[in-house]
Design a protein around this motif. Sequence first.
Motif, mmCIF file in Angstrom:
data_model
loop_
_atom_site.group_PDB
_atom_site.id
_atom_site.type_symbol
_atom_site.label_atom_id
_atom_site.label_comp_id
_atom_site.label_asym_id
_atom_site.label_seq_id
_atom_site.Cartn_x
_atom_site.Cartn_y
_atom_site.Cartn_z
ATOM 1 N N TYR A 116 0.915 1.340 -10.236
ATOM 2 C CA TYR A 116 0.277 2.018 -9.109
ATOM 3 C C TYR A 116 -1.236 1.950 -9.279
ATOM 4 O O TYR A 116 -1.740 2.112 -10.389
ATOM 5 C CB TYR A 116 0.709 3.482 -9.038
ATOM 6 C CG TYR A 116 2.178 3.648 -8.700
ATOM 7 C CD1 TYR A 116 2.601 3.764 -7.393
ATOM 8 C CD2 TYR A 116 3.143 3.646 -9.696
ATOM 9 C CE1 TYR A 116 3.942 3.897 -7.085
ATOM 10 C CE2 TYR A 116 4.486 3.772 -9.396
ATOM 11 C CZ TYR A 116 4.869 3.899 -8.084
ATOM 12 O OH TYR A 116 6.201 4.011 -7.776
ATOM 13 N N ILE B 125 0.868 -1.188 0.000
ATOM 14 C CA ILE B 125 0.000 0.000 0.000
ATOM 15 C C ILE B 125 0.898 1.229 0.000
ATOM 16 O O ILE B 125 1.841 1.298 0.780
ATOM 17 C CB ILE B 125 -0.900 0.012 1.247
ATOM 18 C CG1 ILE B 125 -1.894 -1.150 1.184
ATOM 19 C CG2 ILE B 125 -1.642 1.323 1.372
ATOM 20 C CD1 ILE B 125 -2.733 -1.290 2.429
ATOM 21 N N ASN B 126 0.628 2.155 -0.884
ATOM 22 C CA ASN B 126 1.448 3.365 -0.884
ATOM 23 C C ASN B 126 0.622 4.615 -0.656
ATOM 24 O O ASN B 126 1.108 5.708 -0.820
ATOM 25 C CB ASN B 126 2.217 3.498 -2.198
ATOM 26 C CG ASN B 126 1.381 4.096 -3.290
ATOM 27 O OD1 ASN B 126 0.201 3.808 -3.396
ATOM 28 N ND2 ASN B 126 1.962 4.941 -4.100
ATOM 29 N N VAL B 127 -0.643 4.427 -0.291
ATOM 30 C CA VAL B 127 -1.479 5.605 -0.077
ATOM 31 C C VAL B 127 -2.571 5.255 0.925
ATOM 32 O O VAL B 127 -3.094 4.132 0.930
ATOM 33 C CB VAL B 127 -2.078 6.092 -1.416
ATOM 34 C CG1 VAL B 127 -2.962 5.042 -2.046
ATOM 35 C CG2 VAL B 127 -2.850 7.376 -1.238
ATOM 36 N N TYR B 128 -2.887 6.203 1.795
ATOM 37 C CA TYR B 128 -4.017 6.007 2.705
ATOM 38 C C TYR B 128 -5.293 5.962 1.877
ATOM 39 O O TYR B 128 -5.467 6.730 0.945
ATOM 40 C CB TYR B 128 -4.075 7.135 3.731
ATOM 41 C CG TYR B 128 -3.060 6.944 4.824
ATOM 42 C CD1 TYR B 128 -3.378 6.243 5.973
ATOM 43 C CD2 TYR B 128 -1.769 7.419 4.679
ATOM 44 C CE1 TYR B 128 -2.445 6.034 6.969
ATOM 45 C CE2 TYR B 128 -0.826 7.219 5.671
ATOM 46 C CZ TYR B 128 -1.175 6.525 6.818
ATOM 47 O OH TYR B 128 -0.239 6.311 7.790
ATOM 48 N N GLY B 129 -6.167 5.047 2.213
ATOM 49 C CA GLY B 129 -7.372 4.827 1.429
ATOM 50 C C GLY B 129 -7.398 3.423 0.857
ATOM 51 O O GLY B 129 -8.447 2.911 0.495
ATOM 52 N N GLY B 130 -6.217 2.779 0.784
ATOM 53 C CA GLY B 130 -6.215 1.357 0.484
ATOM 54 C C GLY B 130 -5.748 0.943 -0.897
ATOM 55 O O GLY B 130 -5.693 -0.236 -1.184
ATOM 56 N N HIS C 65 -5.001 6.669 -7.754
ATOM 57 C CA HIS C 65 -4.542 7.534 -6.673
ATOM 58 C C HIS C 65 -5.717 8.250 -6.042
ATOM 59 O O HIS C 65 -6.807 8.252 -6.565
ATOM 60 C CB HIS C 65 -3.506 8.536 -7.178
ATOM 61 C CG HIS C 65 -3.963 9.323 -8.357
ATOM 62 N ND1 HIS C 65 -4.793 10.397 -8.242
ATOM 63 C CD2 HIS C 65 -3.734 9.144 -9.680
ATOM 64 C CE1 HIS C 65 -5.022 10.877 -9.448
ATOM 65 N NE2 HIS C 65 -4.415 10.144 -10.334
ATOM 66 N N LYS D 4 6.212 -2.287 -12.261
ATOM 67 C CA LYS D 4 5.476 -1.750 -11.110
ATOM 68 C C LYS D 4 4.259 -1.043 -11.662
ATOM 69 O O LYS D 4 4.326 -0.391 -12.707
ATOM 70 C CB LYS D 4 6.385 -0.753 -10.386
ATOM 71 C CG LYS D 4 5.863 -0.219 -9.083
ATOM 72 C CD LYS D 4 6.881 0.740 -8.467
ATOM 73 C CE LYS D 4 7.990 0.008 -7.762
ATOM 74 N NZ LYS D 4 8.850 0.902 -6.955
#
Lengths: 179, 134
Positions: free
Chosen positions: B131, B52-57, B134, B129
Amino acid sequence: MAHISSLGAGIYTYLDLFKGTIPAGTDTAAECASLFVGTAPGTADADHVRMPSVREFPSIGTPANIVNVPVYGQATSSQVQGQADAPSLEVTVNYVAEDMQAIHALIGTELVFRFMMAAAPVTQDEAAGSTLATANTEFYFKGKIEAILVNPALTDATTATVTLSAQSDFFGPATVAAA
Amino acid sequence: MYDNVLADVESVFASEAWTVNNIEVYPDNYQGDINTESEFCRLNVLPSNSSINVYGGNKILEGMVAVKIFVKAGEGQSRVMAISDILDTVLQNKRLINGTELATSYLNVEGLDPSNKSLYSALYIIPFKIYGEH
């Protein structure tokens, strides 16, 4: 809903901003919370902005500043809580320039911030309701966005460090009640 | 997300930049005929990790694209290297249409194919990779 009642990862944590006119004397959690309710509750207003794509949150709350007080006749000094320095409030976001334009435009503006932890995803519209069906806990504070520093990365996402300043106490923990 | 990576990588091998080289690429788990048995590649997309690279999932999916290169045995390494260079031109440091980002490649030269000694092989590997939203 009530406060979060079980331990879990904090992935549903959000930083919401209110950029409208802040009434004088807004200095309680309830007064701050009312600013985040939409004109039509459940629909975010233009004054409601969510910090996009947050990667790292700072610690939120009033830090300790323990002051040692010498006392004659005691082997150890006594301690009191002095006025604490405001914490360093730096939020790291995954920097998508298009999404961050609204945040860049707010640099230097007095805002009310809401740091919301929830037990499940909360959309921006849901967060603008007067009630919330998900367990949630909030802290509020008044402050400003002071700077945005962009950090390109060679092998990972480009990030930015958003520096906030606190201009009030932290109000909370509070919760948005269930319907 | 997994579909997006596979679609992205397969689209590279369907593009003119690759097809102009006339090197056939067959997907892993393909059991049909191989047209040019003295020179071909096998494609394998290997997702291997996520975080996970961001809050929110939302998440990052990471892994490798492995292209096994088969060339005619007994003619040195130059064709393997040449095909690897062609793979670099279409894959290395590219951002593909669904957002798959490819990094820098490396090559494991594996020698004669144990099940068909008329083939010489190497494994071209490039990490990817992607993502999440966002």
